[in-house]
Design an enzyme around this catalytic site. Structure first.
Site, short mmCIF file in Angstrom:
data_model
loop_
_atom_site.label_atom_id
_atom_site.label_comp_id
_atom_site.label_asym_id
_atom_site.label_seq_id
_atom_site.Cartn_x
_atom_site.Cartn_y
_atom_site.Cartn_z
N HIS A 382 -120.04 20.02 -11.07
CA HIS A 382 -120.40 19.43 -12.36
C HIS A 382 -121.49 18.37 -12.32
CE1 HIS A 382 -119.86 18.27 -16.43
NE2 HIS A 382 -118.58 18.43 -16.53
N LYS A 463 -111.92 29.47 -40.76
CA LYS A 463 -113.04 29.31 -41.68
C LYS A 463 -112.64 29.65 -43.12
CE LYS A 463 -116.92 29.88 -38.49
NZ LYS A 463 -118.09 30.71 -38.11
N SER A 494 -115.80 16.15 -25.51
CA SER A 494 -117.20 16.07 -25.10
C SER A 494 -118.11 16.47 -26.26
CB SER A 494 -117.44 17.00 -23.91
OG SER A 494 -118.79 16.96 -23.51
N GLN A 594 -114.54 22.14 -25.52
CA GLN A 594 -114.59 23.54 -25.93
C GLN A 594 -115.86 24.20 -25.40
OE1 GLN A 594 -115.80 26.35 -29.64
NE2 GLN A 594 -115.43 24.20 -30.07
#
Length: 663
Positions: A382, A463, A494, A594
């Site tokens: 990372h 949605k 994040s 995500q």
């Protein structure tokens, strides 16, 4: 199950990853939890918005930034030099964001004290204005492209001393290939597709990514191939090797702990998929005809300071030094795991997240992993890249293979077999490997992983509720945590800041006053469904607002981090940073992020604090998936609670706002 491990410094998504690691300070976990609360509090600092003016300015700028295309830089980097610089929020705005974010997670007494501490810090008599002035000077220095970049890379990654695996590594699992079901055939197709993507990166012909039509920083892509993290005392560093050098046009293949150097180009012509498959079959046959080699790869699984020692011992042999240089300079790693046929999602998560601690080189930013049954995945290191570039790489690889969009070539030349990199293992190195493997086994044994594959609905249904899918999931996480623990605690999501030069991430603090109002009301029988839905919407809207502000660079965490870094060595630390609220609010009990792809069936990383959870999730059209990792904090129960929260929220929406019949 370990008993209350000692507090330690952590430096990580979603994650991306995710993946943020923070300094937990010297407060004990029990003391930190002592300032948690679950009731709504008065707001003595006044009614504050999550930097609404900044978020609004970011969404609808008064004057659109002028992007200038430099065609000489290549398609991928043509906007790079004209990207805006990461802004520095005002002290007042950051104070308001910070106080609002800690309000729902600390006691009334602690909050009152924190308000006083913050007001003192930003006042004319406080330390804040002088530190802010110094930060603004750095941010406006024409030689500094991003004021937080070097600080963050060092503190969050390079100076972090715990092992890369499991604390910095992250993984994806690929959906199965119905055609290629052997390790050699699956691995060959992956290599072909990855090299196709590599060609776009190396030639700078990859189209940039965009956020609301704004080009994003593509600088981190240079660390994707022909790169490696190198351990060093105190702080590691990354090295980039020339992708054009003929000796670097190789991939490292590992099988049964044996390293092989596989050139992917011969006589100026890239190997076809059939040729790659033949070469991989030779590697498998050669490795399988021999016992497992000494686990040289285990060196890269160690604590970073121990790895420095192990690596020096290995490299004391000049031949070993040359062989290791071949691995570090290669394009990427392909690990062909022997004796492994993972089938369940949890088995795949373990295989791709950490493996056996030997058949890897964990310091490489990109490792593709293929098991004997053709199941494949990816592990990323990372430090120099967040998850979005490697997500794009893996999404591309799976897409072009499964939809037959990549040219596999037609040649099948007679090629010499790949050469094994035969390391010489002295008694000292052998002892190092044994020590590293024992430490790896112990570290991995502290963790549990639970995978929730939720198939009732995905973003398509969410949605229809006129809700943000990400905000919906984040509020489901808050509801699950509240039901399990009776309070909200610090939550990291994040948010990318790649719209700025060298941008990486900012924190979205998901545990909010609005989230607390929602979760408290959800279980009450005297609150109507319509009122509960209204509170859900309010919480989700607040979350979307914070994400927008954080993405625009107007969160509070990176700003406070920058100010803290400017305190002179030897000077007393300002009280804002020694206040228990700061230590607690940056102890990410929930570390979430995500990354989504219709081609993945796994995605995850570890928790970032011993008493917390790492929750990686994917939001696809008709499904959701969660990888819940912890040091035995009951990941299975939290996973169950997440599923129940998703169900209950959807049921509440459909009860309070039933869909209108179509005429």
């Amino acid at each position: 199950m370990p008993s209350s491990p000692p507090t330690k410094s952590l430096s990580s998504t979603s994650n991306n990853t995710p993946m943020l690691r923070v300094n937990m300070r010297q407060l004990s976990y029990n003391r930190l939890c002592g300032i948690t609360k679950a009731k709504m509090l008065p707001r003595p600092f006044g009614t504050v918005s999550i930097n609404k003016s900044a978020a609004t300015a970011a969404a609808v700028p008064k004057q659109e930034h002028a992007y200038v295309e430099d065609i000489t830089a290549g398609k991928m980097l043509r906007f790079q030099e004209s990207l805006p610089r990461l802004p520095v929020p005002s002290l007042k705005d950051t104070a308001a964001v910070y106080l609002k974010s800690v309000h729902p997670i600390v006691s009334p007494e602690q909050f009152r004290n924190t308000v006083n501490v913050v007001q003192k810090f930003i006042s004319d008599q406080g330390e804040g204005p002088a530190l802010q002035k110094r930060l603004l000077a750095k941010a406006t220095d024409p030689n500094v492209k991003n004021w937080v970049y070097d600080w963050w890379n060092d503190a969050a990654y390079m100076s972090y001393r715990d092992p890369v695996v499991p604390y910095v590594s992250y993984f994806y699992g690929h959906k199965d290939d119905p055609v290629r079901k052997t390790a050699a055939s699956r691995g060959a197709a992956i290599v072909t597709a990855a090299l196709d993507f590599k060609m776009l990166v190396d030639s700078k012909n990859l189209e940039p990514e965009y956020l609301k039509r704004r080009p994003l920083c593509m600088d981190s892509y240079k660390w994707m191939f022909n790169a490696c993290r190198i351990p060093a005392p105190g702080s590691d560093h990354a090295v980039k090797y020339s992708p054009e050098s003929p000796e670097n046009k190789t991939i490292t293949v590992i099988r049964k702990n044996r390293f092989y150097d596989l050139p992917y180009e011969v006589d100026g012509v890239q190997l076809s998929t059939a040729e790659l498959e033949a070469q991989l079959a030779k590697i498998i046959a050669d490795a399988d005809a021999q016992p497992k080699a000494p686990a040289v790869g285990a060196i890269s699984s160690a604590n970073r300071d121990r790895e420095v020692v192990y690596r020096n011992h290995l490299r004391s042999d000049p031949t070993n030094a040359k062989l290791l240089a071949r691995v570090e300079a290669s394009a990427f790693v392909l690990a062909l795991d022997d004796g492994t046929s993972p089938s369940s999602l949890t088995e795949r998560a373990h295989q791709f997240w950490h493996g056996d601690g030997a058949n890897r080189w964990y310091d490489k930013p990109c490792q593709f992993i293929v098991c004997d049954n053709g199941v494949s995945g990816f592990m990323g290191e990372h430090s120099m890249m967040d998850g979005t570039p490697t997500c794009r790489l893996n999404d591309y690889v799976c897409d072009v293979i499964l939809n037959n969009k990549v040219s596999h070539g037609s040649s099948l030349r007679q090629l010499p077999p790949p050469q094994e990199l035969k390391f010489s293992v002295s008694d000292i190195v052998q002892a190092d490997l044994a020590e590293a493997q024992e430490a790896f086994k112990k570290e991995i044994g502290l963790h549990e992983v639970e995978v929730l594959a939720y198939t009732r609905f995905g973003k398509d249904l969410i949605k229809t509720f006129k809700a943000s899918p990400d905000a919906y999931v984040q509020m489901a996480l808050q509801l699950a945590h509240y039901r399990m623990f009776g309070c909200l605690r610090p939550t990291y999501e994040s948010a990318t800041t790649r719209q700025y030069q060298l941008g990486r991430t900012e924190v979205c603090r998901s545990a909010s006053d609005d989230a607390l109002s929602f979760v408290e009301a959800f279980g009450k029988t005297d609150v109507s469904p319509s009122e509960k839905v209204a509170l859900m919407r309010q919480a989700m809207n607040a979350h979307v607002e914070y994400v927008g502000a954080a993405t625009a660079g107007f969160g509070c965490d990176r700003h406070l981090f920058g100010l803290k870094n400017l305190v002179d060595k030897g000077s007393p630390m300002p009280e804002i940073f020694t206040d228990p609220t700061y230590g607690f609010s940056t102890t990410w009990i929930f570390s979430t992020s995500q990354l989504s792809s219709e081609f993945f069936n796994a995605y995850g990383w570890s928790q970032v604090t011993d008493k917390g959870f790492g929750i990686a999730y994917m939001i696809n059209g008709g499904s959701l998936q969660f990888n819940v990792c912890s040091k035995f904090q009951n990941s299975p129960e939290l996973s169950r609670q997440i599923g129940k929260a998703l169900d209950d929220m959807a049921d509440m929406f459909q009860t309070a706002e039933p869909p209108k019949a179509k005429l």
